[in-house]
Design a protein around this motif. Structure first.
Motif, PDB file in Angstrom:
ATOM      1  N   SER A  33     -17.402   5.633   4.762  1.00  0.00           N
ATOM      2  CA  SER A  33     -18.272   4.462   4.634  1.00  0.00           C
ATOM      3  C   SER A  33     -17.960   3.683   3.367  1.00  0.00           C
ATOM      4  CB  SER A  33     -19.747   4.860   4.684  1.00  0.00           C
ATOM      5  OG  SER A  33     -20.061   5.762   3.654  1.00  0.00           O
ATOM      6  N   ARG A  37     -16.562  -0.183   3.390  1.00  0.00           N
ATOM      7  CA  ARG A  37     -17.187  -1.286   2.650  1.00  0.00           C
ATOM      8  C   ARG A  37     -16.180  -1.962   1.728  1.00  0.00           C
ATOM      9  NH1 ARG A  37     -21.428   2.404   2.563  1.00  0.00           N
ATOM     10  NH2 ARG A  37     -20.866   3.084   0.471  1.00  0.00           N
ATOM     11  N   THR A  42     -17.542  -5.658   1.038  1.00  0.00           N
ATOM     12  CA  THR A  42     -18.998  -5.640   0.889  1.00  0.00           C
ATOM     13  C   THR A  42     -19.487  -4.558  -0.069  1.00  0.00           C
ATOM     14  OG1 THR A  42     -19.266  -4.185   2.811  1.00  0.00           O
ATOM     15  CG2 THR A  42     -19.355  -6.569   3.208  1.00  0.00           C
ATOM     16  N   SER A  43     -18.571  -3.841  -0.694  1.00  0.00           N
ATOM     17  CA  SER A  43     -18.965  -2.767  -1.607  1.00  0.00           C
ATOM     18  C   SER A  43     -19.463  -3.340  -2.922  1.00  0.00           C
ATOM     19  CB  SER A  43     -17.781  -1.842  -1.877  1.00  0.00           C
ATOM     20  OG  SER A  43     -18.175  -0.797  -2.730  1.00  0.00           O
TER      21      SER A  43
END
Length: 84
Positions: A33, A37, A42-43
């Motif tokens: 995950s 990301r 989107t991290s």
């Protein structure tokens, strides 16, 4: 911001090696995950160790911290060298 059809620099590096997200996560000591990301841009709080592992792994491809943090700013990223 990230666009769904855009291949980020990290995705390009991983695909160049032919690695699955799961295999890269295992080799870099990160979760799928977290890497997903990062790949999607989107991290917000990825560990420094994970970023360093990825940059070290793909530095010969030209990957930098800037590519991980702001992938949307580098849609024209291309791999010009082979990984050593």
């Amino acid at each position: 911001k990230y666009h769904a059809c855009m291949e980020t620099p990290l995705i390009k590096c991983r695909k160049k090696e032919g690695l699955s997200l799961e295999k890269l996560a295992e080799e870099c000591g990160a979760s799928c995950s977290t890497l997903s990301r990062l790949e999607r841009g989107t991290s917000k709080n990825t560990s420094g160790a994970t970023c360093l592992n990825l940059i070290t792994r793909y530095q010969s491809y030209g990957l930098t911290l800037e590519h991980l943090i702001h992938p949307e700013a580098h849609p024209d990223f291309s791999i010009t060298q082979e990984r050593t």
